[in-house]
Design a protein around this motif. Structure first.
Motif, PDB file in Angstrom:
ATOM      1  N   ARG A 288       0.778  -1.085   0.077  1.00 60.37           N
ATOM      2  CA  ARG A 288      -0.008  -0.060   0.156  1.00 60.37           C
ATOM      3  C   ARG A 288       0.884   1.314  -0.136  1.00 60.37           C
ATOM      4  N   MET A 289       1.935   1.515   0.757  1.00 62.25           N
ATOM      5  CA  MET A 289       2.863   2.383   0.837  1.00 62.25           C
ATOM      6  C   MET A 289       3.663   2.504  -0.773  1.00 62.25           C
ATOM      7  N   ILE A 290       3.707   1.572  -1.115  1.00 67.11           N
ATOM      8  CA  ILE A 290       4.628   1.763  -2.607  1.00 67.11           C
ATOM      9  C   ILE A 290       3.655   2.387  -3.433  1.00 67.11           C
ATOM     10  N   ILE A 291       2.327   1.704  -3.448  1.00 67.42           N
ATOM     11  CA  ILE A 291       1.266   2.380  -4.370  1.00 67.42           C
ATOM     12  C   ILE A 291       0.942   3.782  -4.142  1.00 67.42           C
TER      13      ILE A 291
ATOM     14  N   ALA B  97     -14.313 -12.573  -0.263  1.00 64.11           N
ATOM     15  CA  ALA B  97     -14.468 -11.468   0.436  1.00 64.11           C
ATOM     16  C   ALA B  97     -13.045 -10.794   0.807  1.00 64.11           C
ATOM     17  N   HIS B  98     -11.987 -11.675   1.234  1.00 67.47           N
ATOM     18  CA  HIS B  98     -10.783 -11.123   1.794  1.00 67.47           C
ATOM     19  C   HIS B  98     -10.129 -10.549   0.216  1.00 67.47           C
ATOM     20  N   VAL B  99     -10.103 -11.194  -0.918  1.00 72.06           N
ATOM     21  CA  VAL B  99      -9.510 -10.605  -2.219  1.00 72.06           C
ATOM     22  C   VAL B  99     -10.229  -9.251  -2.442  1.00 72.06           C
ATOM     23  N   ILE B 100     -11.518  -9.253  -2.344  1.00 69.28           N
ATOM     24  CA  ILE B 100     -12.332  -8.042  -2.573  1.00 69.28           C
ATOM     25  C   ILE B 100     -11.770  -6.852  -1.708  1.00 69.28           C
ATOM     26  N   ASP B 101     -11.719  -7.072  -0.360  1.00 68.45           N
ATOM     27  CA  ASP B 101     -11.199  -6.253   0.527  1.00 68.45           C
ATOM     28  C   ASP B 101      -9.591  -5.466   0.228  1.00 68.45           C
ATOM     29  N   LEU B 102      -9.001  -6.562  -0.263  1.00 69.48           N
ATOM     30  CA  LEU B 102      -7.602  -6.151  -0.592  1.00 69.48           C
ATOM     31  C   LEU B 102      -7.533  -5.499  -1.850  1.00 69.48           C
ATOM     32  N   ALA B 103      -8.393  -5.604  -2.807  1.00 76.92           N
ATOM     33  CA  ALA B 103      -8.417  -4.954  -3.926  1.00 76.92           C
ATOM     34  C   ALA B 103      -8.854  -3.799  -3.696  1.00 76.92           C
TER      35      ALA B 103
ATOM     36  N   LEU C 192      -6.044  -1.709  -1.865  1.00 79.15           N
ATOM     37  CA  LEU C 192      -4.821  -1.561  -2.382  1.00 79.15           C
ATOM     38  C   LEU C 192      -5.006  -0.833  -3.909  1.00 79.15           C
ATOM     39  N   VAL C 193      -5.920  -1.027  -4.634  1.00 80.60           N
ATOM     40  CA  VAL C 193      -6.131  -0.475  -5.910  1.00 80.60           C
ATOM     41  C   VAL C 193      -7.426   0.854  -5.990  1.00 80.60           C
ATOM     42  N   GLY C 194      -8.449   0.660  -5.224  1.00 83.70           N
ATOM     43  CA  GLY C 194      -9.516   1.413  -5.371  1.00 83.70           C
ATOM     44  C   GLY C 194     -10.707   0.862  -5.246  1.00 83.70           C
TER      45      GLY C 194
END
Length: 393
Positions: A160-163, A209-215, A218-220
């Motif tokens: 997240r910091m890198i993005i 749901a975990h992947v959705i939350d990370l998406a 991290l991305v928006g």
């Protein structure tokens, strides 16, 4: 100058004025064990902790089992009716680690009784249930966090910091998957996670749901989805399986990025295979939870190395990496269970300092939005059409 864990890890001063907070927990199974371990580990590894957890009471329907859990986990007592925890004046934090069908009502009741609440995902079995939970808890004015613990993996936080730094440039792709194998045997028994009335959905709500939350983290924000689901074993022990065994989806992000999200509990050989890759105009990131302390990073045209471009492995264990101020010298690894320590530390810090749960902790609005996306994927799987997301405020 970077900190060096070998000379900073012995620091243990302070902590004379740490106030206590009583913890009441619903659920003593997998997540109850993980959360209990976090409260006990937090008190000495993150010294001084933001608040000193006092494990007051744990609730479960099976008296023999919950009594054993109370002894094992270190709770002062146990009850078989969660309403007794809500009524207990010693409890300041209600930790809901129960099955999905017990996420909404007890969490709302605890918040309306003035207790801060942390609730395991999914926040609700449906978007409607998650929305009501969010709205009513928000109106109660307490601190509330939805327990998406993978936000608290050091490598994920570093990603997240890198993005956010812009080092990856414009984000083009997100591809994430969560692959497990634990119900692939057709003789595996019928458990609550395979019952829609209890679980809400199957691999989608449990893993996807975990992947959705990370998406989203991290991305928006996700703006549209197209999905397909499949139930491979339709009956177990004479009962109908009423949830998905697998989901495949294509997603659009509001910022123009595209992605894929996949989840299954039928991936033979995959134990806890949560992975993601993010590609940008200047570089890429890749992560695998089974190599939790590593982040794969590639920067285009990095120097030196004109003839050796590609991903490099970053060992996320330096003293100035996210969360590592609490742990060991560099190279001395932590594991999956420690994500809950970071999560609980963040939650208790927000209570003590009266700070916001977001953006790094998942708010109840985040929990609702994840549920809205899950529902859209189920609709798309049912009607074969692309679903545009519409979020309630």
């Amino acid at each position: 100058m970077s900190k060096v864990g070998f000379v900073t890890m012995g620091e243990s001063a302070g902590g004379d004025d740490v106030p206590t907070v009583g913890i009441g927990m619903l659920g003593y199974g997998f997540m109850g064990k993980a959360h209990s371990n976090a409260y006990k580990t937090l008190a000495y590894m993150t010294w001084p902790p933001p608040l000193m957890p006092q494990l007051v009471s744990i609730a479960g329907r099976n008296e023999e089992a919950v009594a054993g859990a109370a002894r094992r986990y270190g709770f002062d007592g146990y009850v078989t009716d969660w309403k007794q925890i809500i009524a207990d004046d010693r409890v300041g934090v209600f930790d809901n680690s129960g099955p999905n069908n017990f996420h909404a009502e007890p969490t709302i009741a605890a918040a309306e009784a003035g207790k801060h609440v942390i609730c395991e995902k999914p926040l609700g079995r449906t978007a409607d249930e998650a929305y009501e939970t969010w709205q009513r808890v928000q109106a109660a004015g307490v601190k509330a966090m939805c327990a998406f613990n993978y936000r608290f993996v050091p490598a994920v936080r570093l990603a997240r910091m890198i993005i956010e730094s812009g080092e990856l440039g414009e984000i083009f792709h997100f591809r994430g998957s969560y692959l497990q194998e634990w119900i692939i045997d057709a003789d595996f028994p019928m458990v609550w996670r395979l019952d829609k009335d209890v679980a809400g959905s199957g691999a989608l709500g449990d893993l996807g749901a975990h992947v959705i939350d990370l998406a989203r983290y991290l991305v928006g924000e996700i703006s549209a989805v197209s999905a397909h689901t499949r139930t491979f074993v339709k009956n177990r022990e004479g009962q109908a399986v009423t949830v998905d065994d697998a989901v495949e989806s294509i997603v659009d992000f509001e910022n123009g990025a595209v992605g894929t999200i996949e989840a299954t509990r039928f991936a033979s050989g995959r134990k806890n295979g949560l992975t993601f890759e993010i590609n940008g105009s200047k570089g890429s990131l890749s992560f695998d939870i089974e190599r939790l302390n590593e982040l794969q990073v590639h920067y285009r045209d990095s120097k030196p190395g004109d003839l050796a471009q590609g991903f490099r492995t970053v060992l996320v264990s330096e003293a100035d990496h996210p969360f590592w101020e609490h742990w060991w010298p560099q190279g001395h690894m932590i594991g999956w269970e420690h994500t809950f320590v970071h999560e609980i530390h963040h939650f208790l810090s927000a209570i003590r300092e009266d700070t916001e749960i977001g953006p790094h902790g998942a708010t109840f609005e985040d929990g609702y939005r994840a549920a809205e996306i899950c529902d859209a994927m189920l609709r798309s799987a049912g009607n074969g059409a692309r679903e545009t997301l519409s979020y309630r405020s």
